[in-house]
Scaffold this motif. Structure first.
Motif, short mmCIF file in Angstrom:
data_model
loop_
_atom_site.label_atom_id
_atom_site.label_comp_id
_atom_site.label_asym_id
_atom_site.label_seq_id
_atom_site.Cartn_x
_atom_site.Cartn_y
_atom_site.Cartn_z
N ARG A 315 0.79 -1.35 0.09
CA ARG A 315 0.02 -0.30 0.00
C ARG A 315 1.18 1.24 0.21
O ARG A 315 0.60 2.09 -0.92
N SER A 316 2.25 0.76 0.83
CA SER A 316 2.46 2.51 1.05
C SER A 316 3.58 2.70 -0.27
O SER A 316 3.78 3.81 -0.81
N LEU A 317 3.56 1.45 -1.66
CA LEU A 317 4.05 1.86 -2.93
C LEU A 317 2.08 1.97 -3.95
O LEU A 317 3.88 2.59 -5.15
N GLY A 318 1.60 1.95 -3.38
CA GLY A 318 0.25 3.08 -4.16
C GLY A 318 -0.36 1.84 -4.36
O GLY A 318 -1.43 2.14 -5.48
N TRP A 319 -0.38 0.72 -4.72
CA TRP A 319 -1.46 -0.64 -4.09
C TRP A 319 -2.71 -0.13 -3.76
O TRP A 319 -2.38 0.47 -2.12
N LYS A 320 -3.51 -0.43 -4.64
CA LYS A 320 -4.86 -0.10 -4.04
C LYS A 320 -6.29 -0.81 -4.46
O LYS A 320 -6.73 -0.74 -5.22
N PRO A 321 -6.35 -2.12 -3.08
CA PRO A 321 -6.85 -2.95 -3.73
C PRO A 321 -8.20 -3.06 -3.98
O PRO A 321 -8.76 -2.05 -2.70
N LYS A 322 -9.12 -3.20 -4.65
CA LYS A 322 -10.54 -3.20 -4.87
C LYS A 322 -11.12 -3.90 -4.74
O LYS A 322 -12.17 -3.80 -3.92
#
Ligand code: NAP
Length: 350
Positions: A315-322
């Motif tokens: 998440r800190s790298l920008g991963w946004k699971p839907k």
């Protein structure tokens, strides 16, 4: 000699590996990369070649081949096995050779596992949930995991390579991954679209005519949708290429977007079986020893363990699971329906 980035990929025909490869095909770096997939089945090679992926025939047992391929690669994705020590050793030997020959530091993106059987597993047998939540932004906490945890032996070898400095390593640890894999590789018939745990529990429950759970079903697992886990690898890949991703001891990436109690999955399976006329009850019961003893259920004994974690690093790298836990629970009816449809109708002898 090709000036393209050389990528070696194991497990490309698999549920997770295929989801990752699919995204690499559409990645802006695809044109400047040459991807070679390790294939066990020669008949799948033409389809891979047709989408611009080179192939090499062999398996994780072909250690000389793995070493050679890795020694010729800038980047290796391993999505075939989380606990194949000789295969991992061979790939690391190859990466070391690459480093020694070129002075570059090749990249290894290895797939491990967090849920049972995985690095966070305990032996709860479905009877309780443990309280610890493992945070992948906390390497000190992850280093408290005993070396004897399942798959940890391979993860430690990967971590040692990064520490030694001849490879930069990243370990993705997906949770219970669910949902049908879709896309070009599935359409071509070269990727397994199905996951492991929910189909296994659905199959067992169908064969016993009632939803089943391990012990009390009180153990907890994290979950993640196959599309989100595919995206995670790509967010990580981009961050690696930009030099922003933590590696080595700071390079473990859990893949989760919520958690569940195993009993919730068993209830959904029981309800689906009842809706489909395959069980008279909407309540799951504990599985019997005979279910654990069947060779096709070899992972079942582990499914009563816990695994609890947070994917803070991705998440800190920008991963946004839907997809959420509710989506996972809603997906179960389709899995049960699939198991019902695929069940071979017995031939009645008159
Ligand atoms: N699915 C999940 O929920 C989940 C969650 C966390 C972690 N994982 C881990 O992710 C990895 C991949 O799982 P998956 O669900 O994608 O499994 P999968 O669909 O069964 O795919 C396994 C892949 O590895 C290949 N493979 C298996 N054994 C091999 C060997 N000895 N040599 C070379 N290739 C081999 C398979 O090739 P063939 O097509 O020839 O069989 C296939 O491409 C596993 O290590 C698994 O533990 C999975």
């Amino acid at each position: 000699m090709s000036t393209k980035t050389q990528i070696f990929f194991t497990g490309a025909t698999g549920y997770i590996g295929g989801a990752v490869l699919l995204r690499l095909l559409d990645h802006p770096t695809f044109a400047s990369s040459e991807i070679t997939a390790l294939l066990r089945k020669a008949e799948k090679a033409p389809a891979f070649e047709s989408i611009g992926v080179k192939t090499v025939l062999g398996s994780n047992s072909d250690l000389d081949l793995l070493e050679k391929q890795a020694s010729q690669s800038d980047i290796v994705f391993t999505c075939a096995s989380s606990d194949d020590v000789p295969a991992c050793e061979a790939i690391l030997r190859g990466l070391k050779k690459r480093h020694q020959a070129t002075g570059t530091v090749p990249i290894l993106i290895h797939t491990s596992t967090n849920p049972p059987p995985g690095v966070l597993t305990d032996n709860a047998r479905g009877n309780y949930a443990y309280d610890t939540i493992y945070d992948d932004l906390n390497p000190d906490q992850l280093e408290t995991l005993p070396d004897t945890q399942i798959h940890r032996n391979v993860d430690l070898m990967v971590l040692a390579a990064d520490k030694e400095g001849y490879a930069r390593t990243y370990i993705v640890l997906p949770s219970l991954t669910y949902g049908l894999a879709t896309g070009k590789l599935v359409d071509l018939g070269i990727q397994n679209p199905h996951s492991i745990l929910i189909p296994m529990l659905a199959r067992i429950s169908l064969s016993r005519g009632r939803g089943g759970m391990i012990g009390k079903g009180a153990n907890r697992w994290p979950n993640v949708h196959i599309d989100d886990i595919g995206d995670l690898y790509i967010v990580l890949y981009d961050a690696i290429l930009e030099g922003k991703a933590g590696h080595g001891r700071e390079g473990l990436y859990f893949g989760e977007n919520g958690e569940h109690v195993l009993k919730d999955i068993s209830i959904k399976i029981a309800e689906a079986l009842n809706d489909l006329g395959k069980s008279s009850s909407r309540e799951p019961t504990s599985l019997d020893q005979s279910d654990y003893d069947k060779p096709e259920n070899k992972w079942l004994m582990y499914a009563g363990g816990n695994s609890r974690c947070k994917s803070n690093r991705a998440r800190s790298l920008g991963w946004k699971p839907k997809y959420t836990t509710e989506d996972m629970l809603q997906s179960i009816k389709g899995e049960v329906q699939y198991q019902v449809n695929r069940k071979v109708t017995p031939i009645t002898v008159q």
